[in-house]
Design a protein around this motif. Structure first.
Motif, short mmCIF file in Angstrom:
data_model
loop_
_atom_site.label_atom_id
_atom_site.label_comp_id
_atom_site.label_asym_id
_atom_site.label_seq_id
_atom_site.Cartn_x
_atom_site.Cartn_y
_atom_site.Cartn_z
N ALA A 1 16.70 -35.85 50.98
CA ALA A 1 17.87 -35.80 51.06
C ALA A 1 19.43 -35.66 52.31
O ALA A 1 19.06 -34.63 52.48
N SER A 2 19.88 -36.38 52.66
CA SER A 2 20.94 -35.65 53.74
C SER A 2 22.32 -36.72 53.50
O SER A 2 22.69 -36.93 52.68
N TYR A 3 23.43 -36.05 53.95
CA TYR A 3 24.26 -35.92 53.86
C TYR A 3 25.76 -36.23 54.94
O TYR A 3 25.78 -34.78 55.44
N SER A 4 25.91 -37.19 55.85
CA SER A 4 26.66 -37.10 56.78
C SER A 4 28.39 -37.77 56.96
O SER A 4 28.77 -38.50 55.34
N VAL A 5 29.47 -37.43 56.72
CA VAL A 5 30.91 -37.38 57.04
C VAL A 5 31.69 -37.36 58.08
O VAL A 5 31.59 -36.70 58.73
N PRO B 1 20.82 -31.84 56.43
CA PRO B 1 19.73 -32.85 57.22
C PRO B 1 18.68 -32.83 56.64
O PRO B 1 18.12 -31.83 56.86
N GLY B 2 18.75 -33.38 56.08
CA GLY B 2 17.32 -34.32 54.95
C GLY B 2 16.67 -33.02 54.35
O GLY B 2 15.74 -32.45 55.14
N LEU B 3 17.61 -32.69 53.10
CA LEU B 3 16.83 -31.81 52.25
C LEU B 3 16.12 -32.62 50.87
O LEU B 3 15.91 -33.36 51.12
N THR B 4 14.41 -31.57 51.51
CA THR B 4 13.77 -32.10 50.62
C THR B 4 13.67 -30.56 49.50
O THR B 4 12.68 -29.74 49.75
N LEU B 5 13.15 -30.42 47.63
CA LEU B 5 13.25 -30.00 47.27
C LEU B 5 13.77 -29.93 45.47
O LEU B 5 14.17 -31.16 45.26
N SER B 6 13.01 -29.64 44.92
CA SER B 6 12.25 -29.83 43.92
C SER B 6 12.67 -28.80 42.52
O SER B 6 11.87 -27.58 42.83
N LEU B 7 13.79 -29.35 42.04
CA LEU B 7 14.04 -27.97 41.28
C LEU B 7 14.21 -28.51 39.12
O LEU B 7 14.54 -28.94 38.92
N THR B 8 13.28 -26.90 38.71
CA THR B 8 13.06 -26.89 37.70
C THR B 8 13.22 -25.94 37.10
O THR B 8 12.62 -25.81 35.49
N GLU B 9 13.22 -24.53 38.27
CA GLU B 9 13.33 -23.12 36.98
C GLU B 9 14.90 -23.44 36.48
O GLU B 9 16.21 -23.94 36.74
N LEU C 1 25.78 -28.92 45.84
CA LEU C 1 25.85 -29.39 44.64
C LEU C 1 26.49 -30.81 44.23
O LEU C 1 26.38 -31.34 43.48
N ARG C 2 27.79 -30.78 45.14
CA ARG C 2 28.04 -32.44 44.58
C ARG C 2 26.96 -33.68 44.96
O ARG C 2 27.43 -34.26 43.98
N LEU C 3 26.02 -33.27 45.59
CA LEU C 3 25.01 -34.27 45.38
C LEU C 3 24.24 -34.54 44.43
O LEU C 3 23.33 -35.18 43.47
N LEU C 4 23.76 -33.03 44.10
CA LEU C 4 22.80 -33.04 42.76
C LEU C 4 23.52 -33.40 41.30
O LEU C 4 23.27 -33.73 40.24
N ALA C 5 24.71 -33.48 41.53
CA ALA C 5 25.82 -33.52 40.09
C ALA C 5 25.90 -35.36 40.41
O ALA C 5 26.20 -35.83 39.32
N GLY C 6 25.25 -36.18 41.61
CA GLY C 6 25.84 -37.17 40.96
C GLY C 6 27.26 -38.10 42.12
O GLY C 6 27.76 -38.86 41.81
N VAL D 1 29.07 -37.39 45.34
CA VAL D 1 28.20 -37.98 45.89
C VAL D 1 27.29 -38.42 45.79
O VAL D 1 26.05 -38.68 45.37
N ALA D 2 27.21 -40.01 47.19
CA ALA D 2 25.62 -40.43 47.30
C ALA D 2 25.12 -40.07 48.50
O ALA D 2 25.43 -40.01 49.60
N PRO D 3 23.71 -39.67 48.77
CA PRO D 3 23.19 -39.13 49.96
C PRO D 3 22.99 -40.44 51.02
O PRO D 3 22.89 -40.90 50.96
N THR D 4 23.54 -39.45 51.71
CA THR D 4 24.08 -41.05 53.34
C THR D 4 22.31 -42.02 53.75
O THR D 4 21.51 -42.76 53.88
N SER D 5 21.16 -40.72 53.27
CA SER D 5 20.39 -41.23 53.61
C SER D 5 19.00 -40.62 52.60
O SER D 5 19.82 -39.41 52.26
#
Length: 243
Positions: free
Chosen positions: A13-17, A24-32, A49-54, A56-60
């Motif tokens: 998941a990446s985000y650009s503005v 730049p392209g994070l890959t994470l699995s958050l379960t804890e 945090l804004r990506l996690l909350a929805g 903003v949407a990831p650029t890719s």
């Protein structure tokens, strides 16, 4: 509250503005149950945090919460996620406490009467029913923070996202909020500049320029983060005006 918590998964998941890449392209699995996010200003913490909350949407790439996209399915996101911003005035939109608490519940599909009853029930649980008719403008900064927390809790999300929730609060107010948060059954994902607030967390993610510099238990990550911040603080790096 459903257990185990629904996993939050970022896949490349990446985000650009404005042409600038922030993540730049994070890959994470958050379960804890307790996850902290640390990093310097501009490292991408709040954007994550804004990506996690929805918000903003990831650029890719993709963000998924229990199988759905929080940016596209806002109704599901409202049921699963709550967010507490650093500045409560960026969150509060209604003139009275009861109206503010009822708003999110109406967004979840409750009737006005049901939402107001649940708002009053939440206030009663926190020993603050007398706040119901109060103007939000009469509340202190700490009280407005607490109002935002109650608004989130009233919606009963499984995960609460916290963006520097104690910034600008005096120590007694910080202590009250920390005590309230520590006892919650929800998963907490917390951004903080203060490593002490994340002691004992199951996991801490250290971001640097949008990349994960370190990821592991708080006991392993926080001492190295603290040492690096102390090292950078000793460099006097901002003294060079030509830099």
């Amino acid at each position: 509250m459903p257990h185990p918590f629904p996993g939050i998964t970022l896949t490349d998941a990446s985000y650009s503005v404005a042409g600038k890449t922030i993540l730049p392209g994070l890959t994470l699995s958050l379960t804890e149950p307790r996850i902290g996010i640390v990093g310097r200003n501009g490292s991408g913490k709040t954007t994550l945090l804004r990506l996690l909350a929805g918000l903003v949407a990831p650029t890719s790439g993709t963000v998924r919460l229990g199988g759905f996209d929080p940016a596209k399915d806002r109704k599901a996101a409202l049921a699963a996620l709550g967010i507490l911003f650093q500045n409560p005035d960026h969150q509060i939109i209604f003139p009275t406490v009861e109206e503010e608490l009822a708003f999110g519940l109406r967004q979840q599909g409750r009737s006005d009467a049901e939402a107001r009853a649940m708002a009053r029930e939440t206030l009663t649980q926190h020993g603050r029913l007398h706040w119901a008719p109060a103007s939000v403008a009469t509340l202190s900064q700490g009280q407005r923070h607490y109002l935002c927390l109650m608004a989130v809790l009233a919606m009963q999300p499984a995960t609460i996202l916290l963006d520097e929730p104690f910034a600008g609060l005096d120590l007694p107010t910080q202590t009250r909020l920390i005590r309230a948060l520590q006892g919650l059954p929800q998963r907490l994902i917390t951004i903080s500049h203060d490593p002490a607030l994340l002691q004992g967390y199951d996991r801490v993610i250290w971001l640097e320029d949008g990349h994960v510099r370190q990821d592991g238990p708080a006991a392993a990550v926080l001492p190295e983060f603290h040492a690096e911040m102390a090292r950078l603080g000793g460099l006097d790096a901002d003294a060079d005006l030509t830099g």
